[in-house]
Scaffold this motif. Structure first.
Motif, short mmCIF file in Angstrom:
data_model
loop_
_atom_site.label_atom_id
_atom_site.label_comp_id
_atom_site.label_asym_id
_atom_site.label_seq_id
_atom_site.Cartn_x
_atom_site.Cartn_y
_atom_site.Cartn_z
N VAL A 28 0.88 -1.11 0.11
CA VAL A 28 -0.05 -0.01 0.19
C VAL A 28 0.86 1.25 0.00
O VAL A 28 1.45 1.64 0.91
N GLY A 48 -7.15 3.07 -2.44
CA GLY A 48 -6.56 2.76 -1.06
C GLY A 48 -5.25 3.45 -0.60
O GLY A 48 -4.59 3.09 0.47
N SER A 49 -4.52 4.28 -1.45
CA SER A 49 -3.65 5.17 -1.14
C SER A 49 -3.87 6.08 0.01
O SER A 49 -5.22 6.62 0.00
N GLU A 50 -2.92 6.58 0.68
CA GLU A 50 -3.12 7.64 1.59
C GLU A 50 -2.19 8.95 1.17
O GLU A 50 -0.99 8.60 0.72
#
Length: 336
Positions: A28, A48-50
């Motif tokens: 991730v 789904g990345s931050e």
């Protein structure tokens, strides 16, 4: 295996390759860098990345950015400016640190900082895990397996073209440090003027005029290979491309967004009367950095690496096994 990996400079040319490869390998990506706008745009494309923006001159912001990640990958040059702040933040957070520095002084700076007595980190700090630096280091390490002395390591980098990114140009302008080679077993200033010679590369490059241009692999190899002499050469046509302000940036031509650029990294090692040669052939020096870097991350996280201290790529990993693991889609390894 912890899966969150911070990519600093994620929205840059190389950074996008690295983010895509992390996702492909089931990790991730945590997207970081200076520009909040660019990070938000990229984050919208990576489910789904931050996003965690931070500037390298803000230690508190860096500490917040790296909190809770298992590794920090720095692909934002100039590394003379970014390597130490990001490595320090990673070490404080207990995260492994890797970068793609081609600048010798940036790599040596980390070796000096974390190699001093009592300064060894509890995580791995692996600079220059990239096309320049790591690839030649791994090739030379594999080629010299079983040797306790090495008379010479000579690296030839054959490129049909070099379309430099904006980051490459900025880094080149910033990198005014004296370039080094190894002579007599010691790092010494490279000869001036730079030597030129003809080099017969494996296909598809063939014969090229090359010029002595030391990159970070000189410093990484000097750290752990017992070599009397280490030098490297770059295709003069590629050097001309980089020096020409009219040369365009790389343009994607395939489904992986790689350019049409072709490379060969050819390493010749010598001990006494014995010569060994190993070469890596592939496409796009920026794109191929992603599988090299991400394979290193995976090995650090799953225990197939030396996990503590400041390390050259050939120290951190089993060089031959590492090279064998890379897909032929990215690299072809040839041992004549």
């Amino acid at each position: 295996m912890e899966s969150r990996v911070l990519v600093y400079g994620a929205y840059g040319h190389t950074g996008r390759f690295v983010v895509a490869e992390l996702v492909r390998r089931g990790l991730v990506p945590v997207l970081s860098g200076r520009s909040t706008t660019a990070l938000d745009e990229l984050g919208a494309q990576v489910p789904g990345s931050e996003v965690r923006p931070a500037s390298v001159d803000d230690p508190a912001a860096l500490d917040a950015a790296v909190r809770g990640v298992s590794a920090v990958v720095n692909v934002a040059g100039p590394f003379l400016d970014t390597a130490r702040p990001l490595a320090d933040a990673a070490v404080r957070a207990g995260a492994h640190y890797l970068d793609v520095a081609a600048e010798q002084a940036a790599v040596q700076g980390l070796y000096d900082a974390y190699g001093a007595p009592g300064a060894a980190p509890d995580v791995a700090v692996v600079p220059a895990m990239s096309f320049y630096g790591g690839l030649a280091d791994l090739l030379a390490t594999a080629a010299t397996t079983g040797w306790d002395t090495i008379d010479a390591v000579t690296v030839g980098i054959g490129l049909d073209r070099w379309w430099p990114t904006r980051g490459t140009r900025i880094t080149g302008e910033r990198n005014t440090a004296t370039r080094l080679v190894v002579d007599g077993g010691q790092l010494v200033p490279a000869p001036a003027p730079a030597p030129e010679r003809e080099w017969v590369f494996p296909a598809p490059i063939g014969t090229q005029t090359v010029v002595g241009v030391p990159f970070s692999e000189i410093v990484t190899m000097a750290r752990h290979l017992p070599a009397t002499r280490i030098e490297n050469y770059l295709a003069s046509v590629a050097l001309g491309d980089v020096r020409d302000p009219a040369t365009s940036a790389p343009q994607a031509v395939d489904e992986h967004r790689r350019s049409a650029q072709v490379f060969v990294v050819d390493v010749v090692v010598r001990r006494g009367r014995e010569d060994r040669r190993i070469a890596a052939t592939g496409r796009d020096i920026y794109a191929v950095t992603a599988p090299l870097l991400v394979e290193a991350v995976v090995r650090l996280l799953d225990g197939r690496a030396q996990e503590r201290g400041v390390l050259a790529p050939g120290e951190a990993f089993d060089a031959q096994d590492f090279l064998d693991s890379l897909s032929a889609e990215w690299l072809t390894i040839d041992t004549p």
